[in-house]
Design a protein around this motif. Sequence first.
Motif, PDB file in Angstrom:
ATOM      1  N   THR A  83       4.027   0.737  -8.372  1.00  0.00           N
ATOM      2  CA  THR A  83       4.653   0.674  -9.586  1.00  0.00           C
ATOM      3  C   THR A  83       4.946   2.167 -10.189  1.00  0.00           C
ATOM      4  OG1 THR A  83       3.542  -1.354 -10.180  1.00  0.00           O
ATOM      5  CG2 THR A  83       4.408  -0.481 -11.894  1.00  0.00           C
ATOM      6  N   GLN A  84       4.173   3.138 -10.098  1.00  0.00           N
ATOM      7  CA  GLN A  84       4.251   4.306 -10.768  1.00  0.00           C
ATOM      8  C   GLN A  84       5.039   5.397  -9.869  1.00  0.00           C
ATOM      9  OE1 GLN A  84       0.243   5.964 -11.202  1.00  0.00           O
ATOM     10  NE2 GLN A  84      -0.463   4.081 -12.246  1.00  0.00           N
ATOM     11  N   SER A  85       4.976   5.107  -8.369  1.00  0.00           N
ATOM     12  CA  SER A  85       5.890   5.893  -7.420  1.00  0.00           C
ATOM     13  C   SER A  85       5.777   5.109  -6.030  1.00  0.00           C
ATOM     14  CB  SER A  85       4.808   7.187  -7.253  1.00  0.00           C
ATOM     15  OG  SER A  85       5.569   7.839  -6.336  1.00  0.00           O
ATOM     16  N   PRO A  86       7.076   4.352  -6.017  1.00  0.00           N
ATOM     17  CA  PRO A  86       7.587   3.738  -4.793  1.00  0.00           C
ATOM     18  C   PRO A  86       8.056   4.402  -3.721  1.00  0.00           C
ATOM     19  CG  PRO A  86       9.048   3.605  -6.471  1.00  0.00           C
ATOM     20  CD  PRO A  86       8.255   4.442  -6.995  1.00  0.00           C
ATOM     21  N   SER A  87       7.076   5.197  -3.156  1.00  0.00           N
ATOM     22  CA  SER A  87       7.507   6.144  -2.003  1.00  0.00           C
ATOM     23  C   SER A  87       7.455   5.317  -0.892  1.00  0.00           C
ATOM     24  CB  SER A  87       6.463   7.283  -1.665  1.00  0.00           C
ATOM     25  OG  SER A  87       5.090   6.650  -1.102  1.00  0.00           O
ATOM     26  N   PRO A  88       8.132   5.685   0.178  1.00  0.00           N
ATOM     27  CA  PRO A  88       8.411   4.768   1.405  1.00  0.00           C
ATOM     28  C   PRO A  88       6.841   4.913   2.242  1.00  0.00           C
ATOM     29  CG  PRO A  88      10.263   6.494   1.272  1.00  0.00           C
ATOM     30  CD  PRO A  88       9.305   6.755   0.014  1.00  0.00           C
ATOM     31  N   SER A  89       6.261   5.786   2.276  1.00  0.00           N
ATOM     32  CA  SER A  89       5.015   5.741   2.997  1.00  0.00           C
ATOM     33  C   SER A  89       4.095   4.621   2.447  1.00  0.00           C
ATOM     34  CB  SER A  89       4.022   7.027   3.042  1.00  0.00           C
ATOM     35  OG  SER A  89       4.904   7.992   3.523  1.00  0.00           O
ATOM     36  N   LEU A  90       4.068   4.693   0.989  1.00  0.00           N
ATOM     37  CA  LEU A  90       3.290   3.443   0.296  1.00  0.00           C
ATOM     38  C   LEU A  90       3.873   2.013   0.448  1.00  0.00           C
ATOM     39  CD1 LEU A  90       2.499   5.417  -3.084  1.00  0.00           C
ATOM     40  CD2 LEU A  90       0.925   5.203  -0.937  1.00  0.00           C
ATOM     41  N   LEU A  91       5.081   2.133   0.589  1.00  0.00           N
ATOM     42  CA  LEU A  91       5.787   0.687   0.831  1.00  0.00           C
ATOM     43  C   LEU A  91       5.384   0.082   2.327  1.00  0.00           C
ATOM     44  CD1 LEU A  91       9.161   1.327  -0.978  1.00  0.00           C
ATOM     45  CD2 LEU A  91       7.443  -0.409  -1.320  1.00  0.00           C
ATOM     46  N   ILE A  92       5.447   1.275   3.322  1.00  0.00           N
ATOM     47  CA  ILE A  92       5.008   1.155   4.546  1.00  0.00           C
ATOM     48  C   ILE A  92       3.512   0.450   4.660  1.00  0.00           C
ATOM     49  CG2 ILE A  92       4.595   1.714   6.825  1.00  0.00           C
ATOM     50  CD1 ILE A  92       7.306   3.661   6.316  1.00  0.00           C
ATOM     51  N   GLU A  93       2.480   1.131   4.075  1.00  0.00           N
ATOM     52  CA  GLU A  93       1.287   0.931   3.950  1.00  0.00           C
ATOM     53  C   GLU A  93       1.105  -0.778   3.318  1.00  0.00           C
ATOM     54  OE1 GLU A  93      -1.646   1.740   5.252  1.00  0.00           O
ATOM     55  OE2 GLU A  93      -0.566   3.382   6.252  1.00  0.00           O
ATOM     56  N   ARG A  94       1.646  -0.948   2.201  1.00  0.00           N
ATOM     57  CA  ARG A  94       1.596  -2.375   1.740  1.00  0.00           C
ATOM     58  C   ARG A  94       2.317  -3.461   2.752  1.00  0.00           C
ATOM     59  NH1 ARG A  94       4.226  -3.743  -4.164  1.00  0.00           N
ATOM     60  NH2 ARG A  94       6.197  -3.549  -2.848  1.00  0.00           N
ATOM     61  N   GLY A  95       3.382  -3.187   3.232  1.00  0.00           N
ATOM     62  CA  GLY A  95       3.977  -3.744   4.177  1.00  0.00           C
ATOM     63  C   GLY A  95       3.152  -4.250   5.480  1.00  0.00           C
ATOM     64  N   SER A  96       2.171  -3.250   5.965  1.00  0.00           N
ATOM     65  CA  SER A  96       1.322  -3.553   6.865  1.00  0.00           C
ATOM     66  C   SER A  96       0.464  -4.444   6.491  1.00  0.00           C
ATOM     67  CB  SER A  96       0.574  -2.107   7.575  1.00  0.00           C
ATOM     68  OG  SER A  96       1.745  -1.236   7.855  1.00  0.00           O
ATOM     69  N   GLY A  97      -0.083  -4.441   5.270  1.00  0.00           N
ATOM     70  CA  GLY A  97      -1.163  -5.342   4.596  1.00  0.00           C
ATOM     71  C   GLY A  97      -0.420  -6.577   4.619  1.00  0.00           C
ATOM     72  N   TYR A  98       0.587  -6.643   4.141  1.00  0.00           N
ATOM     73  CA  TYR A  98       1.271  -7.923   4.070  1.00  0.00           C
ATOM     74  C   TYR A  98       1.320  -8.726   5.562  1.00  0.00           C
ATOM     75  CZ  TYR A  98       2.734  -7.588  -0.877  1.00  0.00           C
ATOM     76  OH  TYR A  98       3.119  -7.348  -2.144  1.00  0.00           O
ATOM     77  N   GLN A  99       1.841  -8.017   6.551  1.00  0.00           N
ATOM     78  CA  GLN A  99       1.914  -8.293   7.984  1.00  0.00           C
ATOM     79  C   GLN A  99       0.436  -8.760   8.288  1.00  0.00           C
ATOM     80  OE1 GLN A  99       3.765  -5.364  10.258  1.00  0.00           O
ATOM     81  NE2 GLN A  99       3.756  -6.651  11.959  1.00  0.00           N
ATOM     82  N   ALA A 100      -0.559  -8.143   7.866  1.00  0.00           N
ATOM     83  CA  ALA A 100      -1.954  -8.505   8.311  1.00  0.00           C
ATOM     84  C   ALA A 100      -2.408  -9.742   7.689  1.00  0.00           C
ATOM     85  CB  ALA A 100      -3.046  -7.303   8.041  1.00  0.00           C
ATOM     86  N   ILE A 101      -1.906 -10.197   6.583  1.00  0.00           N
ATOM     87  CA  ILE A 101      -2.137 -11.433   6.030  1.00  0.00           C
ATOM     88  C   ILE A 101      -1.135 -12.684   6.262  1.00  0.00           C
ATOM     89  CG2 ILE A 101      -4.117 -10.627   4.412  1.00  0.00           C
ATOM     90  CD1 ILE A 101      -1.917 -10.837   2.028  1.00  0.00           C
ATOM     91  N   TYR A 102      -0.283 -12.066   7.201  1.00  0.00           N
ATOM     92  CA  TYR A 102       0.861 -13.110   7.454  1.00  0.00           C
ATOM     93  C   TYR A 102       1.884 -13.466   6.427  1.00  0.00           C
ATOM     94  CZ  TYR A 102      -2.679 -13.726  11.114  1.00  0.00           C
ATOM     95  OH  TYR A 102      -3.370 -13.746  12.092  1.00  0.00           O
ATOM     96  N   ARG A 103       1.927 -12.420   5.516  1.00  0.00           N
ATOM     97  CA  ARG A 103       3.030 -12.622   4.477  1.00  0.00           C
ATOM     98  C   ARG A 103       4.313 -11.716   4.947  1.00  0.00           C
ATOM     99  NH1 ARG A 103       0.522 -11.795  -1.424  1.00  0.00           N
ATOM    100  NH2 ARG A 103       2.650 -11.386  -1.867  1.00  0.00           N
ATOM    101  N   PHE A 104       5.177 -12.286   5.999  1.00  0.00           N
ATOM    102  CA  PHE A 104       6.006 -11.404   6.767  1.00  0.00           C
ATOM    103  C   PHE A 104       7.282 -11.174   5.780  1.00  0.00           C
ATOM    104  CE2 PHE A 104       3.860 -13.631  10.278  1.00  0.00           C
ATOM    105  CZ  PHE A 104       3.029 -12.815  10.673  1.00  0.00           C
TER     106      PHE A 104
END
Length: 133
Positions: A83-104
């Motif tokens: 929310t404060q800084s939508p950097s690509p690296s943070l988005l990739i990390e969050r995407g990996s988290g979503y993937q781990a909990i099957y929120r594809f």
Amino acid sequence: MRLIPIIFYLFTGLYSSAQSNEKLYTLTLENIEGKKYKKALSNIEKIIKKDNQEKYILTKVNVLLLLNTPYKEIITFLNQQITQSPSPSLLIERGSGYQAIYRFQDAILDYSQAIKNAKEDSTLVKALDCRGS
């Protein structure tokens, strides 16, 4: 003439703070290496309160993973940071988290946004790889 001492004071304060953050960050990395993850987490949280640079945020995520923190908690932390800084690296990390909990779908959205905002080739390649393009 009073402005010069004020500027000097502000500059030295900022420089000193950056130095202390780097010392604490080095200690955090040593704690991680020594498998003292709770101490590392405590240190990195102190740093982030003063300076939420991306490298500190990503280090906290890595420590949380080492402590087997549930992905939902890690995603919540990343939501605040993105929310404060939508950097690509943070988005990739969050995407990996979503993937781990099957929120594809959420993962794909984060990877796609990271691809759109990537400025470095290595970040772009990582986002493309994660998204599966």
